[in-house]
Design an enzyme around this catalytic site. Sequence first.
Site, PDB file in Angstrom:
ATOM      1  N   ARG A  84       0.837  -1.211   0.000  1.00  0.00           N
ATOM      2  CA  ARG A  84       0.000   0.000   0.000  1.00  0.00           C
ATOM      3  C   ARG A  84       0.868   1.256   0.000  1.00  0.00           C
ATOM      4  NH1 ARG A  84      -4.392   0.136   4.582  1.00  0.00           N
ATOM      5  NH2 ARG A  84      -2.570   0.722   5.817  1.00  0.00           N
ATOM      6  N   LYS A 186      -2.568   6.677   1.653  1.00  0.00           N
ATOM      7  CA  LYS A 186      -2.437   6.922   3.095  1.00  0.00           C
ATOM      8  C   LYS A 186      -1.418   8.037   3.263  1.00  0.00           C
ATOM      9  CE  LYS A 186      -2.499   4.232   7.342  1.00  0.00           C
ATOM     10  NZ  LYS A 186      -3.888   4.514   7.707  1.00  0.00           N
ATOM     11  N   GLU A 222     -16.189   6.409   5.121  1.00  0.00           N
ATOM     12  CA  GLU A 222     -15.449   5.916   6.284  1.00  0.00           C
ATOM     13  C   GLU A 222     -15.374   7.033   7.315  1.00  0.00           C
ATOM     14  OE1 GLU A 222     -11.238   5.215   5.772  1.00  0.00           O
ATOM     15  OE2 GLU A 222     -11.098   6.608   4.096  1.00  0.00           O
TER      16      GLU A 222
HETATM   17  C1  LIG Z   1      -4.999   3.611   8.063  1.00  0.00           C
HETATM   18  C2  LIG Z   1      -6.381   3.980   7.701  1.00  0.00           C
HETATM   19  C3  LIG Z   1      -7.440   3.063   7.834  1.00  0.00           C
HETATM   20  C4  LIG Z   1      -7.241   1.696   8.418  1.00  0.00           C
HETATM   21  O1  LIG Z   1      -6.408   0.880   7.630  1.00  0.00           O
HETATM   22  P1  LIG Z   1      -5.662  -0.383   8.266  1.00  0.00           P
HETATM   23  O2  LIG Z   1      -4.839  -0.891   7.140  1.00  0.00           O
HETATM   24  O3  LIG Z   1      -6.697  -1.340   8.692  1.00  0.00           O
HETATM   25  O4  LIG Z   1      -4.862   0.131   9.409  1.00  0.00           O
HETATM   26  C5  LIG Z   1      -8.701   3.460   7.415  1.00  0.00           C
HETATM   27  N1  LIG Z   1      -8.942   4.693   6.928  1.00  0.00           N
HETATM   28  C6  LIG Z   1      -7.950   5.611   6.795  1.00  0.00           C
HETATM   29  C7  LIG Z   1      -8.281   6.953   6.235  1.00  0.00           C
HETATM   30  C8  LIG Z   1      -6.643   5.285   7.175  1.00  0.00           C
HETATM   31  O5  LIG Z   1      -5.668   6.193   7.046  1.00  0.00           O
END
Ligand SMILES: *Cc1c(COP(=O)(O)O)cnc(C)c1O
Length: 341
Positions: A84, A186, A222
């Site tokens: 990722r 991210k 989300e």
């Molecule tokens: C990190 C993150 C998540 C959760 O992802 P994981 O891989 O399960 O830790 C969900 N939403 C956002 C915006 C994130 O930055």
Amino acid sequence: MISTKKDIDWSSLGFGYVKTDYRYVSNFKDGKWDEGFLSTDETVTIHESAGVLQYAQTCFEGMKAYRTVDGSVVCFRPDLNAQRMADTCMRLEMPVFSQERFLDAVEKVVKANLDFVPPYGSGASLYLRPYMFGTNAVIGVKPAQEFQFRIFATPVGLYFKGGVKPISLRVPDFDRAAPRGTGHIKAGLNYAMSLHPIVDAHNQGFNENMYLDSKTRTNVEETGGANIIFVTKDNTVVTPKSDTILPSITRRSLMYVAEHYLGLKAEERVVPFEEVKTFKECALCGTAAVLSPVGRVVNKDEEIIFGMDKMGEITQKLYDTLTGIQMGRIDAPEGWIRKIK
Ligand SMILES: *Cc1c(COP(=O)(O)O)cnc(C)c1O
């Protein structure tokens, strides 16, 4: 290397920064990464016009190291974090730090900070923060040419104060602030724009925001830092399908657990907000939040109650199974657990 036991009260740890002994550092210059090293220096000195400071050219990952029931130290699916981060780097015009180097750096930083890996059963874990940023001076809008990759480690407890008690969300007037089409990366830029909505939610008495898609404002996306799952009245686990949310590794793992460990139906599909009131359970999922039950969602005058006193039944089963896999109490699917020590 320091090997004294650290004087930390693991049970009272929240989700905050605790300085550990070593962090991993590697620099990218003249088109290549150097070999990297462990540093005791938690500070970073960069140019005043560094790409990260002017155009926010930076990204990060979040993952955890756990102490398992047999005393080993493991990471949960770190290959997916490496992948990722590579995807994020490509979208942000940053150089990829290869999966092999990423996994090696994770191993080095965990091994160098073993005394900070909380004991089995404490509920705490060692949070790892890999990140990268542009370091050289840029002034025209263009990518940096020099970058630094780092991983620091910090022991953490629960993300939401009060443990796994249900939290409440509200649907904000704000969009999930990521510029459209970049929600799947991210990166700090997605977070900087969500800080005001989060502070505003807190001021109104909510723990977090449940964002709707910014194009139509009808479908669930989300929260600021976690994905969302729902459970229908006939125990199907549902999670929103969207190109503008972050593809959570926890969520992908939970959907697998629902199907293959609990024998439930698991669906990734568009979830109109209208449908939320028909669900039986709701929870946030992510590395930091693990699986946090949502007891209440407020959208203007409408209030949807899932129950503020405890975790829903299916959410609890998902939580127990996932944490059981992470802590070595339940057999993991092939490749999910990477043993460090
Ligand atoms: C990190 C993150 C998540 C959760 O992802 P994981 O891989 O399960 O830790 C969900 N939403 C956002 C915006 C994130 O930055």
